[in-house]
Each structure stands twice: as C-alpha cells, then as structure tokens.
Design an enzyme around this catalytic site. Sequence first.
Site, short mmCIF file in Angstrom:
data_model
loop_
_atom_site.label_atom_id
_atom_site.label_comp_id
_atom_site.label_asym_id
_atom_site.label_seq_id
_atom_site.Cartn_x
_atom_site.Cartn_y
_atom_site.Cartn_z
N LYS A 1 32.03 -17.24 -17.07
CA LYS A 1 32.60 -17.31 -18.42
C LYS A 1 34.04 -17.81 -18.38
CE LYS A 1 34.52 -13.56 -20.59
NZ LYS A 1 35.82 -13.79 -21.23
N ARG B 1 48.47 -8.35 -25.00
CA ARG B 1 48.13 -9.76 -24.74
C ARG B 1 49.09 -10.80 -25.34
NH1 ARG B 1 41.68 -10.38 -24.16
NH2 ARG B 1 42.44 -11.63 -22.44
N ASP C 1 38.49 -7.01 -14.35
CA ASP C 1 37.26 -7.10 -15.16
C ASP C 1 36.09 -6.33 -14.54
OD1 ASP C 1 38.71 -8.67 -16.87
OD2 ASP C 1 37.92 -10.56 -16.12
N ARG D 1 29.40 -11.69 -25.73
CA ARG D 1 30.41 -12.73 -25.53
C ARG D 1 30.46 -13.19 -24.08
NH1 ARG D 1 35.60 -10.66 -26.18
NH2 ARG D 1 35.95 -12.52 -24.97
C1 EPZ Z 1 42.06 -13.77 -18.09
O1 EPZ Z 1 42.79 -13.31 -19.22
C2 EPZ Z 1 40.64 -13.41 -18.37
N1 EPZ Z 1 40.23 -14.05 -19.62
C3 EPZ Z 1 40.49 -11.90 -18.49
O2 EPZ Z 1 39.11 -11.62 -18.59
C4 EPZ Z 1 41.02 -11.23 -17.21
O3 EPZ Z 1 41.02 -9.84 -17.39
C5 EPZ Z 1 42.45 -11.70 -16.92
O4 EPZ Z 1 42.49 -13.15 -16.88
C6 EPZ Z 1 42.99 -11.17 -15.62
O5 EPZ Z 1 42.15 -11.57 -14.55
C7 EPZ Z 1 39.91 -15.33 -19.64
O6 EPZ Z 1 39.92 -16.02 -18.64
C8 EPZ Z 1 39.49 -15.91 -20.95
P1 EPZ Z 1 46.46 -13.07 -17.86
P2 EPZ Z 1 44.27 -13.81 -19.49
O7 EPZ Z 1 47.21 -14.10 -18.64
O8 EPZ Z 1 44.38 -15.20 -19.00
C9 EPZ Z 1 50.30 -10.47 -19.23
C10 EPZ Z 1 37.22 -10.63 -19.48
O9 EPZ Z 1 36.85 -9.44 -19.62
N2 EPZ Z 1 50.73 -11.70 -19.90
O10 EPZ Z 1 46.26 -13.26 -16.40
O11 EPZ Z 1 44.56 -13.52 -20.92
C11 EPZ Z 1 49.09 -9.85 -19.94
O12 EPZ Z 1 49.48 -9.07 -21.03
C12 EPZ Z 1 38.63 -11.04 -19.80
O13 EPZ Z 1 36.47 -11.53 -19.11
C13 EPZ Z 1 51.95 -11.73 -20.54
O14 EPZ Z 1 52.70 -10.75 -20.56
O15 EPZ Z 1 45.05 -12.82 -18.55
C14 EPZ Z 1 48.45 -9.07 -18.82
O16 EPZ Z 1 49.09 -7.84 -18.66
C15 EPZ Z 1 39.43 -9.94 -20.39
N3 EPZ Z 1 52.34 -12.89 -21.16
C16 EPZ Z 1 48.71 -9.93 -17.58
O17 EPZ Z 1 49.83 -10.77 -17.94
C17 EPZ Z 1 51.55 -14.01 -21.16
O18 EPZ Z 1 51.98 -15.03 -21.71
C18 EPZ Z 1 47.55 -10.80 -17.12
O19 EPZ Z 1 47.17 -11.68 -18.15
C19 EPZ Z 1 50.32 -13.97 -20.50
C20 EPZ Z 1 49.92 -12.80 -19.88
#
Ligand code: EPZ
Length: 417
Positions: free
Chosen positions: A22, A121, A304, A396
């Site tokens: 995904k 997020r 995840d 999803r």
């Molecule tokens: C991706 O989310 C995945 N989603 C998530 O999977 C997964 O949990 C996550 O990566 C971590 O592996 C998709 O790929 C669509 P991040 P993403 O940016 O990219 C903080 C699932 O269940 N952060 O690596 O949104 C954030 O709040 C989903 O399949 C900021 O502060 O995750 C978090 O604490 C859920 N500012 C951490 O970084 C930003 O601009 C990691 O987020 C971006 C992120």
Amino acid sequence: MKQMIIEGNNKLSGIIEIGGAKNSAVALIPAAILASGKTTINNVPNISDRDALIDILNVLNCNVNLQDDKLTIDTTNLKNTLIEESYSSRLRASYYFMGALLGREKYVEIYIPGGCNIGSRPIDIHIDGFKALGAEVITEGNKYILKADRLIGTDIYLRFQSVGATINLMLASVLAEGKTVIHNAAKETEIINIADLLINMGANISGAGTDEITIIGVEELHDATISVIPDRIEAGTYIILGALCGEKLTIKNVIPEHIESLTDKLKEMGSHITINTDSIEISKVDNLKPINIKTLVYPGFPTDIGQPMSVLLTQCNGISLFEETIWENRMGHVPSLNKMGANIKVNGMNAIINGPTKLKGEEVIATDLRGGAALVLAGLTAEGTTIITDVEHILRGYENIIYKLTNVGAKIELKEI
Ligand code: EPZ
C-alpha cells in the site's frame, strides 16, 4: 457502512498471497504525474486508497486504465486544477500530488490530506523542503497553494526521517535545476521502490534506501514501468495471525529481509517459523515467551505492525511491553482488546500487556487501519462471535481480506449495515 463478523478460534492453514505494498502504491500512482507520457504500474493492490488516488488522477484529466493489478496512467492531457478537500481528505497519500505537481507544473492547489487518526500528523517537514527548493507556500484555511518560477536543487536536512517528506521531496526535485541532497532521509523499503520508478522514467537518483539521497535534476521524464514491491505490513499482519491460530499457515510473496525485525522477535518468543526465499510458514505454539517491542524507523520494528503484534503479546506467558515511538495515538484498539478479555494497561505511548488471557468475541470498533487489523486477528483468535464496525479503515489497506482469510479456513464475512 460495513461491518465484519468473525466466528473465531479456528485453525488456519493453507496459503495467503501477499499483494503490492500500500505505502509504495500510494506514492507510485501520484509519481506518474511527473512523466509527460505513460506510466505502467504492476502488482497494484486492490484497496480503497488506490481508488481514491485514481479519482484524483481523473480530476486532473489523466487517462487511467486499471486491469486486474495493472494500472496504466497517461498524463499527456493533464489539466492542473484544484484538488478539492472531498478528494484530498480521503487519504494521507493525496499529499504526494504536492511534490509531483510542483515538480512538473511548478504550481499546485490542494486541500489538506486525510489519513488514520494516529497522531497529529503535521506536514511541516514537507513544506520546509518545498520552500528550500524555491517554492512559495501559501495557506488559505485548509488549502495549500505551492508555486515556484523555478525549483533549484539544494541541501535539505529533515529534522525527522519522515517517509512522506522523503518521497515528496524526491518527487519535487527530480525535475529541479541542479543537485538536491536529502539528508536524514527515511530508509523504508517503499522509498527504493519510488526511486526505482523515477529512475526508470529517466531521473538521476542515488542513495535511496540510505539516509542521504542525491538527486540531479533532469529536464524531462519519459514513459516507464514498475512493479509494486510486496506489502511487508500485510505480510507481517498475516505472519502474526499464523502465530495466533496457524497450522502450517504459509505467507507467500514476501521479501523476508523487509520484515526481519518482526521475524527476529517471533523467534525470540519461541514461535514455530520457517523462513524461505519468498515465503514464511508459521504455526501456533503454546507457551510463547513475553517480549518487549519498541517501534522505530526502518529497519527497526515497524510502527504499522505494533498494533497487530500487541494481540499476540496478549497470548504470551507473562508481561510484555509495547513501546510506540512514532505516533502519539497508536493505542486506539486497546479498549476493544480489553473488552475482549485482554489485560493491557496504557500509559501514554506505552502499553503493558499481561498474558496469557483468553479472548472472547465482542462488538468492537475499528478506530484506524492497523488497529482494525489487530481486531481482526483478535476476533479470529477469540472464542465466539466478534463484530467489528467501521471496517472501512481496514479496507483502505488490506486487499481482498475476506477472500484471503476465508481461503485458509477463517469464518469471516463482510456485511453492509
Ligand atoms: C507513512 O506515514 C505511512 N503512510 C504510515 O503508514 C507509517 O506509519 C509511517 O510512514 C511511518 O512508517 C504512508 O506511507 C501513506 P512519517 P507518513 O512522515 O509518511 C512526524 C499505515 O498504517 N512528522 O514518516 O505520514 C509525524 O507526525 C500508515 O499504513 C512531522 O512531525 O509518516 C510522525 O510522528 C499509517 N512532520 C513521524 O514524523 C512532518 O512533516 C513519522 O511520520 C512529517 C512527519
């Protein structure tokens, strides 16, 4: 609205085939915007996030053709229009249209993305990166306008190894002028898959899969083909299911090194697990040892898989600790597990799980995708009938879940309510 009805406590055996990832597919699809021609993506999972992205491509006047798991996207007649909130809020990954449209058109108007309620997020790391490349970012309520006369390659330091920001900044910089280096980049396996598509299109990218990615801008990208890598999170979920109720359950189409952090933990617990080249066989055993898990960025234990894993920890002999470090709100499934008979105490982002406890069927609510998957595992393990509502979250991200589980002996059905 849909619900899942599960009659639990059956032994599951046979083969579950894993689909495309995904979290790769949801970035590969928007990435197609960057080629001014045709992109073919094979092994696309049949999930509702795919359909939400195809709807956005249609809004942008792309020609999209889906046949089984093969998606062809032709962007020749692209019309760069506003992506309304009714489209962007259906999923998190709509934000990849920011990087892709900014890269190709130097202009994007899009509303905020949606996604699971697992934390606040923010997207500040993405925005800071776009600005570093020379984009002006204007917010009007929930709407973002990103524009640039020119995008110019630069050094970008991510304050956290964000998966989404790393991908979005690769998308924005492949057509920028000069050299971009993303420092402290995320190393998740999906990032290599996205870089491979961009490279197939003619982009110049090196270092994907390490914490320093270098991109030398090119003038144009061309037709390309890619295959989505197997979904390590779907695989991990079903491997855990095998440890809960498998009798030689085989999970096929897996890249074992992508989920080593999980299989190492399963070995530590004393599971019966056999790892082959592209499949994993697992059976339930009694007297599993309690363990501690701490979620981390790749190659650490994936956030995840934490929620599904917490179900297995309820069946271990003693106290386990589940420590979440990425998302503030990963414990939404715990009240449901406790209602089913688990003994889990939550303290902020940590949970103390006291096992073993017998699980019994109950009416429960899926609060998010992976939390919902955890409830499916719990329902299949429990005595009696489990009814899960709000299962749209689960659909999803888990393709053909009812078919895949029924095929190995599970009693599970999806009902419209
Ligand atoms: C991706 O989310 C995945 N989603 C998530 O999977 C997964 O949990 C996550 O990566 C971590 O592996 C998709 O790929 C669509 P991040 P993403 O940016 O990219 C903080 C699932 O269940 N952060 O690596 O949104 C954030 O709040 C989903 O399949 C900021 O502060 O995750 C978090 O604490 C859920 N500012 C951490 O970084 C930003 O601009 C990691 O987020 C971006 C992120």
